[in-house]
Design a protein around this motif. Structure first.
Motif, mmCIF file in Angstrom:
data_model
loop_
_atom_site.group_PDB
_atom_site.id
_atom_site.type_symbol
_atom_site.label_atom_id
_atom_site.label_comp_id
_atom_site.label_asym_id
_atom_site.label_seq_id
_atom_site.Cartn_x
_atom_site.Cartn_y
_atom_site.Cartn_z
ATOM 1 N N LEU A 41 -5.146 -3.023 -4.678
ATOM 2 C CA LEU A 41 -5.200 -3.977 -3.971
ATOM 3 C C LEU A 41 -5.523 -4.982 -4.914
ATOM 4 O O LEU A 41 -5.187 -6.163 -4.792
ATOM 5 C CB LEU A 41 -5.792 -4.528 -2.359
ATOM 6 C CG LEU A 41 -6.176 -3.570 -1.195
ATOM 7 C CD1 LEU A 41 -7.061 -3.655 -0.058
ATOM 8 C CD2 LEU A 41 -4.892 -3.878 -0.981
ATOM 9 N N VAL A 100 -9.607 -7.146 7.870
ATOM 10 C CA VAL A 100 -8.544 -6.862 8.216
ATOM 11 C C VAL A 100 -7.625 -7.344 7.285
ATOM 12 O O VAL A 100 -6.437 -6.943 7.025
ATOM 13 C CB VAL A 100 -8.329 -6.625 9.710
ATOM 14 C CG1 VAL A 100 -7.643 -8.283 10.500
ATOM 15 C CG2 VAL A 100 -7.350 -5.870 9.957
ATOM 16 N N PRO A 103 -5.675 -6.385 2.739
ATOM 17 C CA PRO A 103 -4.768 -6.426 2.619
ATOM 18 C C PRO A 103 -3.314 -7.527 2.674
ATOM 19 O O PRO A 103 -2.368 -7.043 1.833
ATOM 20 C CB PRO A 103 -4.247 -5.139 3.284
ATOM 21 C CG PRO A 103 -4.806 -4.802 4.498
ATOM 22 C CD PRO A 103 -6.350 -5.857 4.179
ATOM 23 N N PHE A 104 -3.181 -8.297 3.342
ATOM 24 C CA PHE A 104 -2.837 -8.939 4.134
ATOM 25 C C PHE A 104 -2.890 -9.748 2.925
ATOM 26 O O PHE A 104 -1.425 -10.097 2.471
ATOM 27 C CB PHE A 104 -2.313 -9.569 5.480
ATOM 28 C CG PHE A 104 -2.441 -8.638 6.280
ATOM 29 C CD1 PHE A 104 -1.177 -8.143 6.483
ATOM 30 C CD2 PHE A 104 -3.036 -7.516 7.096
ATOM 31 C CE1 PHE A 104 -0.532 -7.482 8.345
ATOM 32 C CE2 PHE A 104 -4.034 -6.882 7.627
ATOM 33 C CZ PHE A 104 -1.608 -6.936 8.521
ATOM 34 N N GLY A 107 -1.291 -8.925 -0.613
ATOM 35 C CA GLY A 107 0.295 -9.122 -0.637
ATOM 36 C C GLY A 107 1.264 -10.431 -0.382
ATOM 37 O O GLY A 107 1.707 -10.471 -1.843
ATOM 38 N N ASP A 176 0.505 2.637 3.280
ATOM 39 C CA ASP A 176 0.488 1.025 3.094
ATOM 40 C C ASP A 176 -0.955 1.325 3.596
ATOM 41 O O ASP A 176 -1.608 1.598 4.760
ATOM 42 C CB ASP A 176 1.290 0.685 4.095
ATOM 43 C CG ASP A 176 0.858 -0.311 3.774
ATOM 44 O OD1 ASP A 176 0.190 -1.386 4.957
ATOM 45 O OD2 ASP A 176 2.134 -1.464 3.010
ATOM 46 N N ARG A 178 -2.213 -1.364 5.080
ATOM 47 C CA ARG A 178 -2.675 -2.484 6.219
ATOM 48 C C ARG A 178 -3.044 -1.707 7.203
ATOM 49 O O ARG A 178 -4.163 -1.858 8.599
ATOM 50 C CB ARG A 178 -1.237 -3.342 6.097
ATOM 51 C CG ARG A 178 -1.052 -4.247 5.342
ATOM 52 C CD ARG A 178 0.000 -4.811 4.934
ATOM 53 N NE ARG A 178 1.195 -4.182 5.414
ATOM 54 C CZ ARG A 178 2.799 -4.115 5.127
ATOM 55 N NH1 ARG A 178 2.560 -5.812 5.628
ATOM 56 N NH2 ARG A 178 3.615 -3.753 4.737
ATOM 57 N N VAL A 182 -5.853 -1.813 10.073
ATOM 58 C CA VAL A 182 -6.233 -2.614 11.289
ATOM 59 C C VAL A 182 -6.995 -1.533 12.128
ATOM 60 O O VAL A 182 -7.937 -1.908 12.740
ATOM 61 C CB VAL A 182 -4.578 -2.333 11.758
ATOM 62 C CG1 VAL A 182 -5.102 -3.231 12.858
ATOM 63 C CG2 VAL A 182 -4.220 -3.886 11.050
#
Length: 413
Positions: A41, A100, A103-104, A107, A176, A178, A182
């Protein structure tokens, strides 16, 4: 009728311990997931691999401060039944939201680097509410003889997480980030939300025997106890995180480490429960001290082991000693803080653990493990930490038993 009441109280106590075990399990697995994915990340937002260790050190520095602060907050909130659970759930929601999102946000690339670091800081601060505050339930609402067993039960989650972490690293490394983030966040939040009900049941079934007293300043016993806990934590970090894998690699292949490293945690999980009986009758300081000395001997055996079988036994015994130390430390902290400072002293124990982790990471960041001149220091420092701290705690425990002025504060039974 009395027998049924005792049975009901025991059942509620065991449910409390199991809840705390699940909380520690889910939280520690979440931390493991974070450590597994952090290099990937960080690379996505343009952070160099060499800087990842600095981010992890930042986390531990935050934990060192925030764990005690959250413990103090728990002491202030706990007298109001239901408020502590609400506080933990609210802060856990903030922690899980930040976790959570990592990772978003990663990206989004280099442009999101500032937001990525900010989320890590928020997560680190908020996650401290999931360590000391829930454990204050044991000190504020449970009879003192119950505390050692319940502390062992609560730490079982921590030990199980340590045992499965090597396998988790193998399973998650290529997936991955994400979905694991989550799942981890949802599981942790659901567990934290259950705390209000747990707290209500605990308070209803076992109300505090006396009104809460104002917290008193920490005495000399408390200060020595915390300093010794820092030394024990540093010894654990240096032995397990830095030295254990090289020990095993003298006799085993790298791909066998995932099966060998959990031996330490098997010893940890098994030894806590019989040791809790000793703490119940003799106190936490005595068990911490004795376990420190026994653990130092086990590390020496691991250092000098001439075969894999001998090393496995030594690692099992070292893990058993660390389990006894940590369980006793929690029990002692709750006893020392029994005048209204349970959260504060328990928070200081977790701060000590974080400080030990920070020191180990600083050694790694400084490259000490790669410097031949420092190899003997890293190999024998855990022995020194555990033996000196263990001997010191036994001296303090003996002084307390003899009624030495200034050392009479109760510490674990």
């Amino acid at each position: 009728m009395a027998t049924r009441q005792i049975s009901a109280d025991t059942g509620t106590a065991n449910r409390t311990g199991l809840y705390l075990a699940v909380l520690q399990l889910v939280f520690t697995l979440g931390w493991t997931t974070y450590v597994i994915y952090l290099p990937k990340l960080a690379a996505e937002v343009g952070i160099a691999p060499s800087a990842v260790i600095l981010i992890l050190m930042l986390d531990q520095a935050i934990f060192t401060i925030a764990d005690t602060a959250m413990g103090v907050a728990a002491d202030k909130i706990a007298p109001y039944v239901g408020r502590l659970g609400l506080f933990v759930a609210l802060v856990a929601a903030i922690s899980c939201g930040a976790f959570v999102a990592l990772p978003f946000v990663a990206g989004a690339g280099v442009a999101a680097q500032g937001w990525f670091i900010a989320l890590i800081v928020v997560w680190s601060i908020a996650s401290s509410a999931l360590r000391a505050p829930p454990l204050t339930l044991l000190g504020k609402y449970r009879a003192r003889p119950q505390v050692p067993f319940l502390a062992a039960l609560a730490l079982l989650g921590y030990g199980v997480a340590g045992a499965v972490s090597p396998y988790l690293g193998v399973v998650l490394r290529e997936h991955d980030a994400r979905l694991p983030f989550v799942i981890s966040s949802v599981a942790l939040l659901l567990t934290a939300l259950a705390m209000s009900r747990i707290e209500y049941d605990v308070a209803r079934d076992t109300p505090p025997p006396t009104p809460a007293e104002a917290a008193k300043p920490l005495g000399i016993t408390s200060i020595i106890f915390i300093v010794a806990t820092v030394a024990l934590a540093l010894g654990y970090q240096l032995h397990f995180a830095m030295n254990s894998a090289p020990f095993y690699l003298r006799f085993a292949r790298p791909d066998e480490l995932q099966w060998l490293m959990p031996v330490f945690w098997i010893g940890f999980n098994i030894a806590m429960f019989p040791a809790s009986l000793v703490v119940k009758h003799r106190g936490g300081l005595i068990v911490m001290g004795a376990a420190g000395l026994c653990g130092a001997v086990a590390i020496v055996a691991a250092e000098l082991a001439g075969s894999l079988d001998t090393l496995v036994v030594a690692q099992f015994l070292a893990g058993a000693a660390w389990g006894c130390m940590l369980m006793s430390a929690i029990s002692a902290a709750l006893a020392i803080g029994s005048t209204g400072a349970e959260g504060k002293v328990t928070g200081l124990v977790f701060s000590a653990l974080a400080l030990g982790t920070f020191a180990r990471m600083a050694a790694v960041a400084g490259g000490l493990q790669k410097m031949p001149d420092y190899a003997p220091l890293l190999h024998w420092a855990p022995v020194a930490c555990w033996s000196v701290a263990g001997a010191g705690l036994l001296v303090i425990a003996a002084a307390r038993l003899q009624g030495t002025p200034g050392l009479k504060a109760s510490a674990g039974g």
